[in-house]
Design an enzyme around this catalytic site. Structure first.
Site, PDB file in Angstrom:
ATOM      1  N   ASN A   9       0.862  -1.184   0.000  1.00 55.97           N
ATOM      2  CA  ASN A   9       0.000   0.000   0.000  1.00 55.97           C
ATOM      3  C   ASN A   9       0.895   1.229   0.000  1.00 55.97           C
ATOM      4  O   ASN A   9       1.473   1.581   1.026  1.00 55.97           O
ATOM      5  CB  ASN A   9      -0.891  -0.030   1.262  1.00 55.97           C
ATOM      6  N   LYS A  11       0.126   4.254  -0.299  1.00 57.89           N
ATOM      7  CA  LYS A  11      -0.537   5.442   0.263  1.00 57.89           C
ATOM      8  C   LYS A  11      -0.321   6.647  -0.676  1.00 57.89           C
ATOM      9  O   LYS A  11      -0.270   6.468  -1.884  1.00 57.89           O
ATOM     10  CB  LYS A  11      -0.044   5.719   1.686  1.00 57.89           C
ATOM     11  N   HIS A  95      -9.529   0.801   4.865  1.00 55.57           N
ATOM     12  CA  HIS A  95      -8.247   1.038   5.558  1.00 55.57           C
ATOM     13  C   HIS A  95      -8.508   1.992   6.724  1.00 55.57           C
ATOM     14  O   HIS A  95      -9.337   2.905   6.627  1.00 55.57           O
ATOM     15  CB  HIS A  95      -7.238   1.653   4.577  1.00 55.57           C
ATOM     16  N   GLU A  97      -6.996   4.485   7.779  1.00 55.40           N
ATOM     17  CA  GLU A  97      -6.845   5.914   7.464  1.00 55.40           C
ATOM     18  C   GLU A  97      -8.105   6.449   6.771  1.00 55.40           C
ATOM     19  O   GLU A  97      -8.480   7.607   6.956  1.00 55.40           O
ATOM     20  CB  GLU A  97      -5.578   6.136   6.619  1.00 55.40           C
ATOM     21  N   GLU A 167      -5.321  -5.210  10.611  1.00 49.44           N
ATOM     22  CA  GLU A 167      -4.331  -4.144  10.804  1.00 49.44           C
ATOM     23  C   GLU A 167      -4.624  -3.417  12.105  1.00 49.44           C
ATOM     24  O   GLU A 167      -5.469  -2.502  12.130  1.00 49.44           O
ATOM     25  CB  GLU A 167      -4.407  -3.152   9.641  1.00 49.44           C
ATOM     26  N   GLY A 173       2.247   2.346  10.703  1.00 47.83           N
ATOM     27  CA  GLY A 173       3.138   3.494  10.536  1.00 47.83           C
ATOM     28  C   GLY A 173       3.802   3.963  11.824  1.00 47.83           C
ATOM     29  O   GLY A 173       4.349   5.052  11.886  1.00 47.83           O
ATOM     30  N   SER A 212       3.404  -2.039  10.369  1.00 49.42           N
ATOM     31  CA  SER A 212       4.861  -2.001  10.536  1.00 49.42           C
ATOM     32  C   SER A 212       5.531  -3.340  10.239  1.00 49.42           C
ATOM     33  O   SER A 212       6.512  -3.706  10.888  1.00 49.42           O
ATOM     34  CB  SER A 212       5.233  -1.495  11.935  1.00 49.42           C
TER      35      SER A 212
END
Ligand code: PEP
Length: 250
Positions: A9, A11, A95, A97, A167, A173, A212
């Site tokens: 991904n 991003k 996701h 985010e 996730e 991140g 991560s």
């Protein structure tokens, strides 16, 4: 036997130049990790470039989001049929985010999941708890709720051509990875949720870990019985690191 999937991904990162270099590295290294399926998820505007560079290779591609609508007055959105024009095999939905910054509810995510499947594009459904939720001991309840929104509207059979990514939001991140035992526990829980409805679907559905993941911890995570690959953010922006993660899954 579930073939592992290692998905990058990207991003909102990259430029035409950096993406050309990244794709060249992935193309060159892919044959050495052919036991694992590879997929990349660029920003929308680079989809044409990715298709051009990856057509005829074993590497799949898709996008990080799609609209729940097929067309119309939705300024700034990208519809599923547009992804079909670029031969996307996968699309990431839900996701964290998107859920956090763009207010995507479980129901919106379920509609995006349905919109993708209707077009034959495999959704990668992201689920996962925040740090606060983990500390409160409600990880399973959160993941169950996120999964249930899709199961209720689409049915368990929909997972025959879909992927789930667990996730934990606190690991995305942040450099903090879930331990392999923590991840395995939630992956097994997710598989049990599917198995309660259909054991054959549960046995074949791939559940990726994301948060991560890097070459240094991938081996341990990917050795877990219910971890069928990784959804990789930061570490997917370097071909060498991305391929090393895939190697760990071979
Ligand atoms: C992600 O964004 O899906 C992700 C797992 O990011 P990172 O690998 O950078 O934690």
């Amino acid at each position: 036997m579930r073939r592992k999937l290692v998905a990058g991904n990207w991003k909102m990162n990259g430029s035409a130049e950096s993406i050309r270099g990244l794709l060249q590295g992935i193309r060159e290294g892919a044959p050495a990790v052919a036991a694992v399926e590879l997929a990349v998820f660029p920003p929308f505007v680079y989809l044409g470039l990715v298709e051009q560079q990856l057509s005829g290779t074993a590497v799949a591609w898709g996008t990080q989001n799609l609209s729940e609508h097929a067309s119309g007055a939705y300024t700034g959105e990208i519809a599923g049929p547009m992804l079909q024009d670029f031969h996307c095999q996968y699309v990431i939905v839900g996701h964290s985010e998107r859920r956090t910054f763009y207010g995507e509810s479980d129901q919106i995510v379920a509609r995006k999941f349905a919109a993708a499947r209707k077009l034959g594009i495999k959704p990668i459904l992201c689920v996962g708890e925040t740090l606060e939720e983990r500390e409160k001991g409600v990880t399973e309840a959160v993941v169950e709720r996120q999964l249930k929104a899709v199961l209720d509207s689409e049915g368990v059979g929909a997972f025959t051509d879909a992927v789930i990514a667990y996730e934990p939001v606190w690991a995305i991140g942040t450099g903090k990875t879930a331990t392999s035992a923590q991840a395995q526990e939630v992956h097994a829980f997710i598989r049990r949720q599917l198995a309660a409805l259909d054991s054959a679907v549960a046995a074949q559905t791939r559940i990726l870990y994301g948060g991560s993941m890097k070459a240094a911890n991938a081996g341990e995570l990917l050795a877990m019985p219910d971890i069928d690959g990784g959804l990789i953010g930061g570490a997917s922006l370097e071909a060498k690191e991305f391929l090393a993660i895939a190697k760990a899954g071979c």
